[in-house]
Design a protein around this motif. Structure first.
Motif, PDB file in Angstrom:
ATOM      1  N   GLU A   1       0.831  -1.213   0.000  1.00 41.96           N
ATOM      2  CA  GLU A   1       0.000   0.000   0.000  1.00 41.96           C
ATOM      3  C   GLU A   1       0.862   1.257   0.000  1.00 41.96           C
ATOM      4  N   VAL A   2       1.914   1.255   0.798  1.00 42.50           N
ATOM      5  CA  VAL A   2       2.823   2.400   0.882  1.00 42.50           C
ATOM      6  C   VAL A   2       3.502   2.635  -0.464  1.00 42.50           C
ATOM      7  N   LEU A   3       3.962   1.577  -1.081  1.00 39.20           N
ATOM      8  CA  LEU A   3       4.687   1.715  -2.344  1.00 39.20           C
ATOM      9  C   LEU A   3       3.749   2.090  -3.490  1.00 39.20           C
ATOM     10  N   THR A   4       2.547   1.562  -3.469  1.00 41.89           N
ATOM     11  CA  THR A   4       1.564   1.948  -4.490  1.00 41.89           C
ATOM     12  C   THR A   4       1.229   3.423  -4.370  1.00 41.89           C
ATOM     13  N   LEU A   5       0.994   3.896  -3.163  1.00 36.87           N
ATOM     14  CA  LEU A   5       0.717   5.317  -2.940  1.00 36.87           C
ATOM     15  C   LEU A   5       1.852   6.173  -3.492  1.00 36.87           C
ATOM     16  N   THR A   6       3.068   5.786  -3.204  1.00 35.03           N
ATOM     17  CA  THR A   6       4.232   6.563  -3.619  1.00 35.03           C
ATOM     18  C   THR A   6       4.310   6.656  -5.139  1.00 35.03           C
ATOM     19  N   ASN A   7       4.167   5.531  -5.827  1.00 34.58           N
ATOM     20  CA  ASN A   7       4.213   5.572  -7.292  1.00 34.58           C
ATOM     21  C   ASN A   7       2.996   6.280  -7.873  1.00 34.58           C
ATOM     22  N   ASP A   8       1.843   6.111  -7.264  1.00 34.08           N
ATOM     23  CA  ASP A   8       0.653   6.817  -7.762  1.00 34.08           C
ATOM     24  C   ASP A   8       0.858   8.325  -7.704  1.00 34.08           C
ATOM     25  N   GLU A   9       1.522   8.805  -6.672  1.00 40.60           N
ATOM     26  CA  GLU A   9       1.801  10.242  -6.568  1.00 40.60           C
ATOM     27  C   GLU A   9       2.754  10.705  -7.666  1.00 40.60           C
ATOM     28  N   VAL A  10       3.748   9.896  -7.973  1.00 41.57           N
ATOM     29  CA  VAL A  10       4.714  10.258  -9.012  1.00 41.57           C
ATOM     30  C   VAL A  10       4.031  10.375 -10.371  1.00 41.57           C
ATOM     31  N   PHE A  11       3.118   9.462 -10.664  1.00 41.52           N
ATOM     32  CA  PHE A  11       2.550   9.390 -12.009  1.00 41.52           C
ATOM     33  C   PHE A  11       1.162  10.023 -12.136  1.00 41.52           C
ATOM     34  N   ALA A  12       0.716  10.746 -11.130  1.00 43.78           N
ATOM     35  CA  ALA A  12      -0.603  11.387 -11.175  1.00 43.78           C
ATOM     36  C   ALA A  12      -0.595  12.589 -12.120  1.00 43.78           C
ATOM     37  N   GLU A  13      -1.645  12.698 -12.887  1.00 47.51           N
ATOM     38  CA  GLU A  13      -1.914  13.891 -13.701  1.00 47.51           C
ATOM     39  C   GLU A  13      -0.725  14.348 -14.546  1.00 47.51           C
ATOM     40  N   LEU A  14      -0.122  13.409 -15.258  1.00 47.51           N
ATOM     41  CA  LEU A  14       0.946  13.764 -16.187  1.00 47.51           C
ATOM     42  C   LEU A  14       0.330  14.167 -17.526  1.00 47.51           C
ATOM     43  N   PRO A  15       1.029  15.012 -18.284  1.00 44.90           N
ATOM     44  CA  PRO A  15       0.506  15.385 -19.605  1.00 44.90           C
ATOM     45  C   PRO A  15       0.350  14.143 -20.493  1.00 44.90           C
ATOM     46  N   GLU A  16      -0.805  14.003 -21.080  1.00 51.21           N
ATOM     47  CA  GLU A  16      -1.077  12.811 -21.882  1.00 51.21           C
ATOM     48  C   GLU A  16      -0.548  12.918 -23.308  1.00 51.21           C
ATOM     49  N   SER A  17      -0.431  14.111 -23.815  1.00 52.22           N
ATOM     50  CA  SER A  17      -0.080  14.275 -25.224  1.00 52.22           C
ATOM     51  C   SER A  17       1.422  14.416 -25.478  1.00 52.22           C
ATOM     52  N   ASP A  18       2.206  14.524 -24.438  1.00 53.23           N
ATOM     53  CA  ASP A  18       3.643  14.756 -24.601  1.00 53.23           C
ATOM     54  C   ASP A  18       4.414  13.830 -23.665  1.00 53.23           C
ATOM     55  N   GLY A  19       4.879  12.704 -24.217  1.00 53.51           N
ATOM     56  CA  GLY A  19       5.581  11.702 -23.416  1.00 53.51           C
ATOM     57  C   GLY A  19       6.847  12.230 -22.771  1.00 53.51           C
ATOM     58  N   LEU A  20       7.600  13.054 -23.493  1.00 54.01           N
ATOM     59  CA  LEU A  20       8.833  13.596 -22.932  1.00 54.01           C
ATOM     60  C   LEU A  20       8.538  14.540 -21.770  1.00 54.01           C
ATOM     61  N   ALA A  21       7.533  15.372 -21.911  1.00 52.91           N
ATOM     62  CA  ALA A  21       7.159  16.277 -20.815  1.00 52.91           C
ATOM     63  C   ALA A  21       6.676  15.474 -19.613  1.00 52.91           C
ATOM     64  N   ALA A  22       5.918  14.421 -19.858  1.00 50.90           N
ATOM     65  CA  ALA A  22       5.431  13.570 -18.766  1.00 50.90           C
ATOM     66  C   ALA A  22       6.603  12.875 -18.078  1.00 50.90           C
ATOM     67  N   TYR A  23       7.545  12.379 -18.870  1.00 51.25           N
ATOM     68  CA  TYR A  23       8.745  11.725 -18.332  1.00 51.25           C
ATOM     69  C   TYR A  23       9.516  12.701 -17.447  1.00 51.25           C
ATOM     70  N   ALA A  24       9.725  13.917 -17.952  1.00 49.80           N
ATOM     71  CA  ALA A  24      10.459  14.930 -17.190  1.00 49.80           C
ATOM     72  C   ALA A  24       9.731  15.267 -15.895  1.00 49.80           C
ATOM     73  N   MET A  25       8.420  15.398 -15.963  1.00 48.16           N
ATOM     74  CA  MET A  25       7.652  15.743 -14.769  1.00 48.16           C
ATOM     75  C   MET A  25       7.734  14.622 -13.728  1.00 48.16           C
TER      76      MET A  25
END
Length: 181
Positions: free
Chosen positions: A53-77
């Protein structure tokens, strides 16, 4: 006061991050969230059951609401979020759990820790895969995670966040270079 599952998991993450798996106790967690230890055990029957649960929460926070149309921008974020969390907290909860909860006595935690890092790598790789290919994307993402995690050492030992900034910059430059090829 009834503690939410989310608040329990967030407090467990902080205990694991600052005290490691062995140093974090269910009693400490119960006290932090305002529950009796028995009530905590009805929600999480073991300390090990908190790890996924702790690790899922942590990764969910990292990958929340990233730009969908720009993979590089999402990667950088996503990388910037990882770097900021490591700099701000000066500890990686995943590594703390890898060292303390990935042995034969905690098989479910070991699976969760492996899933945390491979999942983080694979989710990062998926963001740039269309541009650089699957194998290269996994290499770039894995190297970026290794750089950022390694830079945490200097944040902890010397209070120096510049290695983290350089690790982030180098990781982003490496992806930009791969995109130009």
């Amino acid at each position: 006061m009834k503690a939410s599952l989310g608040s329990i998991v967030r407090e467990a993450r902080e205990l694991f991050r600052h005290h490691g798996y062995d140093g974090a106790s269910m009693q400490d967690l119960a006290t932090k969230v305002g529950l009796k230890k028995a009530s905590l055990y009805t929600r999480f029957p073991t300390k090990e059951s908190l790890v996924p649960e702790v690790l899922t929460l942590t990764n969910d926070e990292v990958f929340a609401e990233l730009p969908e149309s720009d993979g590089l921008a999402a990667y950088a974020m996503a990388l910037e979020r990882i770097a900021r969390a490591l700099s701000d907290q000066t500890r990686c909860v995943g590594l703390h759990l890898a060292y303390g909860a990935s042995g034969p006595d905690t098989p479910d935690a070991a699976v969760a820790v492996r899933g945390f890092f491979t999942g983080q790598r694979d989710r990062l790789a998926a963001l740039i895969e269309p541009s650089v290919g699957g194998v290269r994307a996994r290499e770039l993402a894995g190297d970026a995670i290794a750089r950022l995690e390694g830079a945490t050492v200097w944040t902890v030992v010397e209070g120096d966040v510049e290695p983290m900034a350089r690790a982030l910059r180098l990781s982003l430059e490496e992806v930009a270079s791969a995109l130009r090829r």
